[in-house]
Design an enzyme around this catalytic site. Sequence first.
Site, PDB file in Angstrom:
ATOM      1  N   GLU A 343      -4.434  -1.808   2.083  1.00  0.00           N
ATOM      2  CA  GLU A 343      -3.746  -0.843   2.966  1.00  0.00           C
ATOM      3  C   GLU A 343      -4.219   0.558   2.604  1.00  0.00           C
ATOM      4  O   GLU A 343      -3.426   1.475   2.369  1.00  0.00           O
ATOM      5  CB  GLU A 343      -2.233  -0.964   2.786  1.00  0.00           C
ATOM      6  CG  GLU A 343      -1.759  -2.418   2.885  1.00  0.00           C
ATOM      7  CD  GLU A 343      -0.255  -2.587   2.775  1.00  0.00           C
ATOM      8  OE1 GLU A 343       0.367  -1.767   2.095  1.00  0.00           O
ATOM      9  OE2 GLU A 343       0.285  -3.515   3.397  1.00  0.00           O
ATOM     10  N   CYS A 439       9.297  -1.406   5.635  1.00  0.00           N
ATOM     11  CA  CYS A 439       9.224  -0.029   5.157  1.00  0.00           C
ATOM     12  C   CYS A 439       9.126   0.961   6.306  1.00  0.00           C
ATOM     13  O   CYS A 439       9.684   2.058   6.244  1.00  0.00           O
ATOM     14  CB  CYS A 439       8.050   0.157   4.205  1.00  0.00           C
ATOM     15  SG  CYS A 439       6.455  -0.267   4.886  1.00  0.00           S
TER      16      CYS A 439
END
Lengths: 668, 668
Positions: A343, A439
């Site tokens: 990521e 998130c």
Amino acid sequence: MNNRLFSAPLSFADVQITDGFWQRVMELVRTEVIPYQWDALNDRIPDAEPSWCMHNFRAAARLNEKQRTLGDAFVPPTYTNRGFQILPQDPAHPDPDAFYGFLFQDSDFSKWIEAVAYSLANHPDAELEAIADGAIDEVCAAQLDNGYLDTYYIINGMDAALTNLRDNHELYCFGHLTEGAVAYYQATGKDKLLRAACRFADYFAERFGPEEGKCKGYPGHEEAELALVKLYEVTGEERYLRLSRFFIDQRGQEPKYFIEEEHRRPGARATDLAYHQCEAPVRELKEALGHSVRAVYLYSGMADVSRLTGDDSLYEACRRLWNSIADEKLYITGGIGGTHMGEAFSFPYDLPNDSAYSETCAAIGLVFFARRMLQIAPDSRYADVMEQALYNTVIAGMALDGKSFFYVNPLSVVPEACQRDKRLEHVKPVRQKWFGCACCPPNIARMITSLSQYAYTQNQETLFTHLYIGGSASKLFDGKKLTLNVDSRLPWDGHVTVAVRADEPVQAALAFRIPGWAENASFRAEGKQQTVKDGYVYFSGEWHDGDEITLDFPMEVQMWQANEKVRENIGRVAFTRGPITFCAEEVDNGADLHLLRVDGKQISVEESHVFGHETVALKVSGVREKPAGKALYRKAGAAETEPVTITLIPYYAWANRGLNEMSVWLRG
Amino acid sequence: MNNRLFSAPLSFADVQITDGFWQRVMELVRTEVIPYQWDALNDRIPDAEPSWCMHNFRAAARLNEKQRTLGDAFVPPTYTNRGFQILPQDPAHPDPDAFYGFLFQDSDFSKWIEAVAYSLANHPDAELEAIADGAIDEVCAAQLDNGYLDTYYIINGMDAALTNLRDNHELYCFGHLTEGAVAYYQATGKDKLLRAACRFADYFAERFGPEEGKCKGYPGHEEAELALVKLYEVTGEERYLRLSRFFIDQRGQEPKYFIEEEHRRPGARATDLAYHQCEAPVRELKEALGHSVRAVYLYSGMADVSRLTGDDSLYEACRRLWNSIADEKLYITGGIGGTHMGEAFSFPYDLPNDSAYSETCAAIGLVFFARRMLQIAPDSRYADVMEQALYNTVIAGMALDGKSFFYVNPLSVVPEACQRDKRLEHVKPVRQKWFGCACCPPNIARMITSLSQYAYTQNQETLFTHLYIGGSASKLFDGKKLTLNVDSRLPWDGHVTVAVRADEPVQAALAFRIPGWAENASFRAEGKQQTVKDGYVYFSGEWHDGDEITLDFPMEVQMWQANEKVRENIGRVAFTRGPITFCAEEVDNGADLHLLRVDGKQISVEESHVFGHETVALKVSGVREKPAGKALYRKAGAAETEPVTITLIPYYAWANRGLNEMSVWLRG
């Protein structure tokens, strides 16, 4: 650095937002997202993966006296591409005493309470406040006497606490709890959660630091750094700033803490130092690398600490890292993170469109970093990126009805590829209702509800307007209140009028950002001294009630090409107008968007609607290549084309009309 | 299907290859690759990961009476992206009784012995034959009394044999052993290894089959299917053909064997049916899917069985699968496998250049499949692809000095991306010396040494020339020998002369492929009846010594574009000349190949040298875009360009002049 010039956000009470564009989004968060998320935290969303968040706090509260140890009965967590996750063996009968979900699940509550706090500050709501107070009671009930408050270890055994800082997110959860606590205290004056956060911070402060015998570790997922600064700013307790600075100073020092820690954990996988931004001490970092959310959270903390401690070398590192992002690693949508592998930031100029990561949370973290850089030295290049991220990737993260979310924000989508190509498994062509690892949705909620903290900052002499958001902002200059009433129709129109309200004459400097996208900008405030510096116009003098500032930011459609080093975009163009980046969708343009070629001879702007939402569309002339037979390869020759008018809509509004292709960059 | 028309390869003894182009490659294999690989099989290559191949046979031979069981002392294999691998805990002191390396390591010997066999057939070599005989002795010493011969289970315990057909490659290793054994028998007349292969085949034939009580499984990695056909063809034993047919018929039937097997193995990961080509019974397969090497090995076996059993539905499936590859999934280099995820075919028209898998072994498998389709029905579209794969991806797999190898054959390489982008971890910008998982180098060796088996096939009436390779080929027609002396300068020149040698007049049909790349081909054989069908010209009549056939295949440079559905290549062109696909390298054209644009106004052909190797280069006119400043994004406008002459070299010759960029597709 000149401390006197540092600026800080206005308090929530001093800003009202009535802006047509943002009011809608904030109301969605208030009426849809926050209640939905409360249900999600309590596992009451049908068909969605349970969060287990409040379950874990309740389980920890029941068990926090028992102090279990990690025994044979413990089921090791499953590693997924989002981290370690623990699932009940029988989903229908979860153990009320067990921890479930991702190891960092506590932070879902914390981001939610932070969003609730900002929402209450903007829009008091006794019922919501009562729910929040109840949730805080449950969370605080889980706290150990020593201040520790991470449910994973409270439930599974404190003997393993602090043994895996690299992966297990304790300091990340602490950071979010602290941000939530500070916000809730500021919004409501209630300090129960703030006191819990202080006790948790004290737990770490006693155990981490340069002193002999203290742990030399630092967060695996940065977040505590910026949160400790907030705790310091609200409490005035220097030890919180010192702990933040310790984490920052210690990061990347030899011997590398995560490698030493890894060697203490048999079977631990090897540490990827760059993933954790600890390939070198932070003052030596030159290139934004690794997990992009972690990176920008760290850089935000670094900027905070450099500002509060006057640390020039730390500030220089922040500037280098900012430039690394803005000059080489920034999508035209304000997104960051070119690769899903970790990521992470990819190498310079590697900005793939279809396999982009561009996590919503990373764009939010970039907004954090930008605001903190603005606090140190107002320069429109920070605010331009902040605006670009907010108006494009951040709000693209949420559907226009507030009911589904993007984690990953690609710049090009072909649904068949997302469905059939495992390399694109991380890319979802439509927004998802809720993620087990959620998130992004709560991060969007806290970002949107705290928009006022990014629109304005102030120092003793100057009130800075960074974003043109309709509403008002007030500040005391030498004890005298001055209010700006901002009339803005951004992002659709660049004409802004600011009316000054003041009960008595006020000596003040009012600074307004000149957006980078505005060519031939003009601005005027009668009778005031005018200076332009670093992309801001400063009007100084004595202000009287009724004074007016007019700002004209021409909002032409702009056609862009990427630096030729961006291989992915060679021969392609993208369109912006004001802060908005546009994209083409299949629903407007037919399938196979790669067959379109823009000629750009005719470009017009039209009012439009997407999913009932008022917006602006661009109409751009071009051609569509016609299919030329079935052969896989054929002799090269000029393609037959037909003239077409290509419709572009704002990027944030894509994927609200069903599954379809989308592309920001079109062949030019 | 009309069995009478089926064709078969000529025997090795009936073909001589003296071709300038291929002789060099064959000599490299004989003098470099085969000796090097023998050292590799014996772990004598400094700096290369040990193979453990012959070690394992020796260990198995020592232990094959002990029949160990998999006990607590067994170290479970490590899963890597290439499969399960077992490494010694102390590399300096391996256990002489232990199995090491990949579970399928036995097959390295088998591919090597197959290449040795073909090489001996082409070029007798007593010393090499003695080494080979010694190796065969070691291999055969490991065989169990019941015929079983896979060292992994012999060493670790036969109680687990046949329990994981999906992953553990027993039938794959058996297949390669059999191919090697058949080849060695055909080349040398020695049948020791062939008898071992038969006993191993009998072991499986006793245990697998439609009869009640027999196992209903099939190979996880296909290979046994086509090997059993070879064993049938050399021994005449029907049971080997029956077993091959059983594996093919059984594949994909309900209940799915691999899923049942998975449920018997606690902790086994879920079966990806398409990866193993068992998402449906093979006669229902419509799209080439899954691991591309496994797929084409299966399809080759299917074609063999359909030919030998006259099974039309199986042949129809082969045709559909061929079309799926040739029409939608074939790189212009003759490579297949668009994605490294599962080393697999991607979805139709998804042919990425930089992240291509295009495994050397898959191109070799495609040659196998093509030849088998040609045997059923001669049609130049099979031979065209066979030639395309051979002259491009297959030989690109080996360096011009025969000392290093590509596993993955991308169509575009930027070294920085390969080094810094984990998504491209599978792509190596330079060839590697040897791989622990060394499937490709020995596969190249056996392919190159058996080229004669692909150049010609024959049936009762006709001798087919599929590839124009200088040398000679002989066949008896009604007991009378006819020899073709082929004078060819392919791939550089399309003029081919074939002289007929015959001691007495011979009534025969001689068929020659008309290559798809040859426009306005002309051909002549005085006094013979001429028919053109399915891309072959047939000359029939009575042949006399000294008769001549001349074939002229104009070899123009051809500029190609891909079907517009190939998103990756939109706006791009590639060049071929004859069977050769070209590419641009940085060493000839400077860095940033993506800044080049071909205009194609001037194209010339030049003799050239790459790494001392005589070849042909193309010179193509075009422009290079000039860098236009540092900004990441800038207003779109016409790029400043400079005229350039772009140099293209044959794809097979790339990466022989150091680390550099390469691209097959250039902007048009």
